[in-house]
Design a protein around this motif. Sequence first.
Motif, PDB file in Angstrom:
ATOM      1  N   GLN A 142       0.807  -1.217   0.000  1.00 50.07           N
ATOM      2  CA  GLN A 142       0.000   0.000   0.000  1.00 50.07           C
ATOM      3  C   GLN A 142       0.846   1.276   0.000  1.00 50.07           C
ATOM      4  O   GLN A 142       0.513   2.211  -0.737  1.00 50.07           O
ATOM      5  CB  GLN A 142      -0.986  -0.008   1.171  1.00 50.07           C
ATOM      6  CG  GLN A 142      -2.056  -1.062   1.012  1.00 50.07           C
ATOM      7  CD  GLN A 142      -3.023  -1.132   2.170  1.00 50.07           C
ATOM      8  OE1 GLN A 142      -2.707  -0.747   3.299  1.00 50.07           O
ATOM      9  NE2 GLN A 142      -4.207  -1.648   1.901  1.00 50.07           N
TER      10      GLN A 142
ATOM     11  N   ARG B 152      -8.907  -2.969  -1.022  1.00 48.03           N
ATOM     12  CA  ARG B 152      -8.793  -2.680   0.418  1.00 48.03           C
ATOM     13  C   ARG B 152      -8.566  -1.184   0.663  1.00 48.03           C
ATOM     14  O   ARG B 152      -9.093  -0.615   1.619  1.00 48.03           O
ATOM     15  CB  ARG B 152      -7.651  -3.486   1.035  1.00 48.03           C
ATOM     16  CG  ARG B 152      -7.995  -4.942   1.278  1.00 48.03           C
ATOM     17  CD  ARG B 152      -6.899  -5.606   2.107  1.00 48.03           C
ATOM     18  NE  ARG B 152      -6.600  -6.941   1.709  1.00 48.03           N
ATOM     19  CZ  ARG B 152      -5.853  -7.325   0.682  1.00 48.03           C
ATOM     20  NH1 ARG B 152      -5.283  -6.454  -0.097  1.00 48.03           N
ATOM     21  NH2 ARG B 152      -5.655  -8.601   0.421  1.00 48.03           N
ATOM     22  N   MET B 153      -7.754  -0.573  -0.186  1.00 49.49           N
ATOM     23  CA  MET B 153      -7.454   0.854  -0.019  1.00 49.49           C
ATOM     24  C   MET B 153      -8.694   1.702  -0.278  1.00 49.49           C
ATOM     25  O   MET B 153      -8.917   2.705   0.402  1.00 49.49           O
ATOM     26  CB  MET B 153      -6.306   1.262  -0.944  1.00 49.49           C
ATOM     27  CG  MET B 153      -4.977   0.643  -0.550  1.00 49.49           C
ATOM     28  SD  MET B 153      -3.665   0.936  -1.748  1.00 49.49           S
ATOM     29  CE  MET B 153      -3.329   2.675  -1.391  1.00 49.49           C
TER      30      MET B 153
ATOM     31  N   THR C 235     -11.824   0.680   0.172  1.00 42.60           N
ATOM     32  CA  THR C 235     -12.706   0.424   1.318  1.00 42.60           C
ATOM     33  C   THR C 235     -12.312   1.282   2.520  1.00 42.60           C
ATOM     34  O   THR C 235     -13.170   1.793   3.235  1.00 42.60           O
ATOM     35  CB  THR C 235     -12.672  -1.080   1.699  1.00 42.60           C
ATOM     36  OG1 THR C 235     -13.131  -1.834   0.581  1.00 42.60           O
ATOM     37  CG2 THR C 235     -13.535  -1.369   2.903  1.00 42.60           C
ATOM     38  N   ARG C 236     -10.999   1.466   2.720  1.00 40.70           N
ATOM     39  CA  ARG C 236     -10.501   2.287   3.844  1.00 40.70           C
ATOM     40  C   ARG C 236     -10.571   3.776   3.571  1.00 40.70           C
ATOM     41  O   ARG C 236     -10.284   4.587   4.447  1.00 40.70           O
ATOM     42  CB  ARG C 236      -9.047   1.933   4.145  1.00 40.70           C
ATOM     43  CG  ARG C 236      -8.931   0.629   4.887  1.00 40.70           C
ATOM     44  CD  ARG C 236      -7.635   0.470   5.592  1.00 40.70           C
ATOM     45  NE  ARG C 236      -7.285   1.550   6.465  1.00 40.70           N
ATOM     46  CZ  ARG C 236      -6.052   1.799   6.890  1.00 40.70           C
ATOM     47  NH1 ARG C 236      -5.051   1.038   6.497  1.00 40.70           N
ATOM     48  NH2 ARG C 236      -5.798   2.793   7.692  1.00 40.70           N
TER      49      ARG C 236
ATOM     50  N   LEU D 192      -8.689   5.413   1.273  1.00 38.96           N
ATOM     51  CA  LEU D 192      -7.379   5.956   0.916  1.00 38.96           C
ATOM     52  C   LEU D 192      -7.313   6.385  -0.545  1.00 38.96           C
ATOM     53  O   LEU D 192      -6.569   7.307  -0.899  1.00 38.96           O
ATOM     54  CB  LEU D 192      -6.279   4.918   1.184  1.00 38.96           C
ATOM     55  CG  LEU D 192      -6.134   4.469   2.631  1.00 38.96           C
ATOM     56  CD1 LEU D 192      -5.212   3.255   2.720  1.00 38.96           C
ATOM     57  CD2 LEU D 192      -5.599   5.617   3.483  1.00 38.96           C
TER      58      LEU D 192
ATOM     59  N   TYR E  65      -1.772  10.083   4.621  1.00 34.80           N
ATOM     60  CA  TYR E  65      -0.880   8.935   4.754  1.00 34.80           C
ATOM     61  C   TYR E  65       0.390   9.118   3.925  1.00 34.80           C
ATOM     62  O   TYR E  65       1.462   8.674   4.328  1.00 34.80           O
ATOM     63  CB  TYR E  65      -1.582   7.634   4.367  1.00 34.80           C
ATOM     64  CG  TYR E  65      -2.270   6.973   5.536  1.00 34.80           C
ATOM     65  CD1 TYR E  65      -1.569   6.117   6.372  1.00 34.80           C
ATOM     66  CD2 TYR E  65      -3.606   7.208   5.813  1.00 34.80           C
ATOM     67  CE1 TYR E  65      -2.186   5.507   7.451  1.00 34.80           C
ATOM     68  CE2 TYR E  65      -4.237   6.608   6.888  1.00 34.80           C
ATOM     69  CZ  TYR E  65      -3.519   5.764   7.708  1.00 34.80           C
ATOM     70  OH  TYR E  65      -4.131   5.171   8.782  1.00 34.80           O
TER      71      TYR E  65
END
Length: 156
Positions: A34, A69-70, A72-73, A75, A99
């Motif tokens: 990531q 996943r990124m 969903t978070r 980002l 981040y």
Amino acid sequence: MLDDELHFLLLKAFNHSNRRIDAAIRRIGLLPGQPKIIECLAEQDGLTAKEICTRCILDKSTMTGLLKRMETRGLVRREASETDRRSYRVFLTKLGRDYAARIAAIMQDADAQATRGMAPVEAVALNTALRQVIANLEVADAVEQDAAEQDAEKEG
């Protein structure tokens, strides 16, 4: 002696650096892979997944899972490409940019630890030499790939 062989030194340096970076990025709640994507998008936002794969040296299946996943978070966000509806462009969100700053600090610390005791000119020379090593190996990989494809054509 292994410590005199370039391939071993590169592997050893990578392992130490990667372990340090991996521990730091896990402390801020990210998964391996990531940070590379976030750094890549911080440098040039709005890339396609294929472009990110190439720049980050990731395969398509790994990229797909990481981006999901990124997203969903919160980002990254994906938008359909205006020129090719089959692909999409990936952009950092505000959280992703936050981040990116944290990742930059982690990477700067890792680089500083790796080059501690070196004069600035030595650190620049190291980067230059590593770029040449990478270029040489990329050429060798391309030549080997071409040879393998030619062999496959002859057999097929």
